[in-house]
Design a protein around this motif. Structure first.
Motif: not given
Length: 170
Positions: A122-133
Motif C-alpha cells: 500500500d505504501k509503495a503504491l502511494a509513493f508510485r502514484k505521487a511519483f507518476e503525478e
C-alpha cells in the motif's frame, strides 16, 4: 533559444517525500533548462526511505538529496528562484517567506504518500502514484517556452498543470 537555467523550488511541509521526488524528477526531465530544488517549512530529519528507494529503482538522481528548510532559499545570497511550486496543501496554506526576485508560484497539490498506512505494498503504491503525478506535471512544464512569456499567462498555465493527474496505463 536561450542558455538560461531556470531554478525551481518545490515546497512541502516535511521535505521528505513529494518535494524530494519532484526535485529529482525535474533534474532529470529538465536537464539543461531547469534546476530543481526542494525544501520544507518544517523539514523532517531525513529523506523518506521509500522515496529514495523509488528514485533509485527509476534510475533517477539521489546523490545530493537532503531535507532542508525553506529558509535556505529566502536568505540573502541564496540561489535565485524563478518558480516555486507547493506540492502539499499544508505548505500552500502557510505564510511563506518573501522570496527574492519574485518567482512565479503555483500549487501542485499531491496526496502525501508518507501518510499512507497499511501494508508495504500500500505504501509503495502511494509513493508510485505521487511519483507518476509529479512526473506527468513536470513533463507538461518542461517544454513550456519561458523566455518572453507573459508572467500572468505563465502562472495561469502552471496552475492548470497543477490540476492535472497522472496519465497511466491503468
Amino acid at each position: 533559444m536561450t542558455d538560461a537555467i531556470y531554478n525551481v523550488l518545490f515546497l512541502c511541509t516535511g521535505n521528505s517525500a513529494r518535494s524530494i521526488l519532484a526535485e529529482s524528477l525535474l533534474n532529470h526531465w529538465g536537464r539543461g533548462k531547469f534546476r530543481g530544488f526542494s525544501a520544507g517549512s518544517f523539514p523532517k530529519a531525513q529523506v523518506h526511505p521509500l522515496a529514495l528507494d523509488l528514485l533509485n529503482r527509476m534510475n533517477l538522481p539521489v546523490a545530493n538529496l537532503r531535507t532542508k528548510s525553506w529558509d535556505e532559499f529566502a536568505a540573502p545570497g541564496a540561489t535565485p528562484l524563478h518558480f516555486i511550486f507547493t506540492v502539499c496543501d499544508n505548505a500552500a496554506g502557510e505564510v511563506c517567506p518573501v522570496w527574492p526576485g519574485k518567482p512565479i508560484t503555483a500549487h501542485w497539490g499531491i496526496a502525501d504518500p508518507a501518510a499512507v498506512e497499511g501494508t508495504a505494498a500500500d505504501k509503495a503504491l502511494a509513493f508510485r502514484k505521487a511519483f507518476e503525478e509529479l512526473e506527468s506535471r513536470i513533463k507538461l512544464f518542461t517544454p513550456i517556452p519561458i523566455q518572453g512569456s507573459d508572467p500572468a499567462q505563465l502562472k495561469s498555465q502552471l496552475e492548470e498543470i497543477g490540476r492535472t493527474t497522472a496519465v497511466t496505463g491503468e
